[in-house]
Design a protein around this motif. Sequence first.
Motif, PDB file in Angstrom:
ATOM      1  N   SER A 238       0.779  -1.285  -0.230  1.00 48.49           N
ATOM      2  CA  SER A 238      -0.024  -0.060   0.151  1.00 48.49           C
ATOM      3  C   SER A 238       0.953   1.425   0.007  1.00 48.49           C
ATOM      4  CB  SER A 238      -0.849  -0.097   1.106  1.00 48.49           C
ATOM      5  OG  SER A 238      -0.278  -0.044   2.366  1.00 48.49           O
ATOM      6  N   ASN A 243      -2.194  -1.039  -5.599  1.00 51.07           N
ATOM      7  CA  ASN A 243      -3.280  -0.744  -4.886  1.00 51.07           C
ATOM      8  C   ASN A 243      -4.090  -2.184  -4.804  1.00 51.07           C
ATOM      9  OD1 ASN A 243      -4.392  -1.270  -7.461  1.00 51.07           O
ATOM     10  ND2 ASN A 243      -4.617   0.869  -8.042  1.00 51.07           N
ATOM     11  N   SER A 244      -3.481  -3.314  -5.276  1.00 50.96           N
ATOM     12  CA  SER A 244      -4.057  -4.532  -5.176  1.00 50.96           C
ATOM     13  C   SER A 244      -3.056  -5.804  -5.560  1.00 50.96           C
ATOM     14  CB  SER A 244      -5.063  -4.555  -6.504  1.00 50.96           C
ATOM     15  OG  SER A 244      -4.315  -4.252  -7.653  1.00 50.96           O
ATOM     16  N   GLN A 279      -8.057  -5.211   3.505  1.00 50.98           N
ATOM     17  CA  GLN A 279      -8.992  -4.080   4.124  1.00 50.98           C
ATOM     18  C   GLN A 279      -8.859  -3.042   4.929  1.00 50.98           C
ATOM     19  OE1 GLN A 279     -12.707  -6.020   5.611  1.00 50.98           O
ATOM     20  NE2 GLN A 279     -13.645  -3.941   5.921  1.00 50.98           N
ATOM     21  N   LYS A 280      -7.346  -3.598   5.837  1.00 48.75           N
ATOM     22  CA  LYS A 280      -6.949  -2.655   6.845  1.00 48.75           C
ATOM     23  C   LYS A 280      -6.063  -1.724   6.053  1.00 48.75           C
ATOM     24  CE  LYS A 280      -3.781  -2.459  10.686  1.00 48.75           C
ATOM     25  NZ  LYS A 280      -2.980  -3.502  11.840  1.00 48.75           N
ATOM     26  N   TYR A 281      -5.308  -2.091   5.109  1.00 47.56           N
ATOM     27  CA  TYR A 281      -4.293  -1.218   4.083  1.00 47.56           C
ATOM     28  C   TYR A 281      -5.081  -0.722   2.961  1.00 47.56           C
ATOM     29  CZ  TYR A 281      -1.204  -2.672   7.568  1.00 47.56           C
ATOM     30  OH  TYR A 281      -0.611  -2.985   9.026  1.00 47.56           O
ATOM     31  N   GLY A 282      -6.268  -1.011   2.884  1.00 50.60           N
ATOM     32  CA  GLY A 282      -6.914  -0.531   1.437  1.00 50.60           C
ATOM     33  C   GLY A 282      -6.705  -1.121   0.197  1.00 50.60           C
ATOM     34  N   LYS A 284      -6.934  -4.022  -2.792  1.00 49.17           N
ATOM     35  CA  LYS A 284      -7.948  -4.744  -3.632  1.00 49.17           C
ATOM     36  C   LYS A 284      -7.495  -6.140  -3.772  1.00 49.17           C
ATOM     37  CE  LYS A 284     -11.325  -1.681  -3.628  1.00 49.17           C
ATOM     38  NZ  LYS A 284     -12.623  -1.992  -2.921  1.00 49.17           N
ATOM     39  N   SER A 337     -13.179  -5.520  -0.026  1.00 53.25           N
ATOM     40  CA  SER A 337     -11.987  -5.783  -0.825  1.00 53.25           C
ATOM     41  C   SER A 337     -11.591  -6.684  -1.992  1.00 53.25           C
ATOM     42  CB  SER A 337     -10.667  -6.235   0.175  1.00 53.25           C
ATOM     43  OG  SER A 337     -10.387  -5.409   1.320  1.00 53.25           O
TER      44      SER A 337
END
Length: 508
Positions: A238, A243-244, A279-282, A284, A337
């Motif tokens: 992150s 982003n994923s 989910q914690k670190y945004g 996907k 996520s």
Amino acid sequence: MASCSFMKWLISLYLSSCLLSLSCAARVTPNFKYRAVNLGGWLVTEGWIKPSLFDGIPNKDLLDGTRVQFMSVTTMKYLSAESGGGTIIVTNRTNPSGWETFSLWRITESSFNLRVFNRQFMGIDKQGEGVEVVAISNTTGTWETFEIVRKADDRNRVRIKAPNGFFLQAKTEDSVTADFGGNSSWANDDPSVFVMRIARTMRGDFQITNGYGPEKAPQVMKDHWNSFIVEEDFKFISENGLNSVRIPVGWWISSDPTPPKPFVGGSLEALDNAFLWAQKYGVKVIIDLHAAPGSQNGNEHSGSRDGFQDWGHTDENIQQTVAVIEFLASRYAQNPSLAAVELINEPQSPGVSLKSLTKYYKAGYDAVRRHSSSAYVVMSNRQGPADPTELFPITNGLNGVVIDVHYYNLFYDIFNNMTVQQNIDFIYTNRSAQLNVVTTSNGPLTFVGEWVAEWQVSGASEEDYQRFGKAQLEVFGRATFGWAYWTLKNVNNHWSLEWMIKNGYITL
């Protein structure tokens, strides 16, 4: 593939792309693009990513799927399944190839079933005197189980003990029998002695779990899952322009915690943890069914036991795979996520027919949609000789569909002698044209699901790697869904995006 024909093929792809998109610049640009990294070697084992995982297995060079060849020291010729199988075993071939290669099914650390080219198993003919060695059975049992006895000071020198208690011997080039009962001097006049050559090894999930066995494998795999990818990795992802993640999983995850043997439970808990960290670190998550039941490409990363590809040959097989997708979709559909579900990774053409794949993709898409209207459904292009646009008819009328292509400047002879600049030019010209073919204004989104800043160039400098990586980021960044680097962690530095970022080779 010859370089000349390969280039002609690429030119034809480029021309096709202009026709398909009317304008080579016409594109669909979604609001969000996935800049992902694959978590390869974690929930689906690949021994080359972390070789030390296999260090504790006895006879670790003779795992399931190892392809071996045996040369008689007396005839100086190779054991061979006559006609590739279905009849006798002989020892009359000078050069080993398909008929002279046996795929191991490991029973214990020293006993095996030996599968031949046409998929039958070597065994003892129970008719007559019961000593003739044949390859006629399509199933395994006592009479198809052999022990490979290795010489203590030369492990390539072996004797093969048959289920009747005797050793195989090459009496003549056309007669291999299991009736040698004496001790061996291991000399070159001993007809029961063979020189064993390992032609290919496999180090996937079947190999590691069956190699360690039911007592040790659960703990070995649990330790690996709990240490190879951890929460801190998602924090790193992150914070470094990604982003994923694309997470390869095996079909047995849907039977967790008690999957079919030799697979062991625990990978589902690890995947659950990945979603918590995401989910914690945004971040996907793209779930990727990397290993399908029966193996869709025969490779170790598809869960194959012996290198044969059997996926898609029966309706039962396809239905079983759809059930795996249904399980994954139902479990994670409501998780914020979840970005996408990839129905299968790298089905191999022509072994996997387009008809079977079409049937599966339609059913797999429906399985995801029963649980989520927003998750993307990713369909991987077939590897090998296949039209890169062949999935377009399948996607007509479907929403949120993505075509996955994999681009490596590796694995084909055309790349062997390319210079640094030629590799970079190939990305800007040829890969760009290939991506244009599958990226159309009114078609599915496109995803370069695997790529790496590694090549066949020897002695390349850090700047060379930086330029190569930058070229791929620029070109693959035009994919309308996004891209995913292979992979986050690897003992081979350039295959590890973590290492590449930390050492300044790639900047996102």
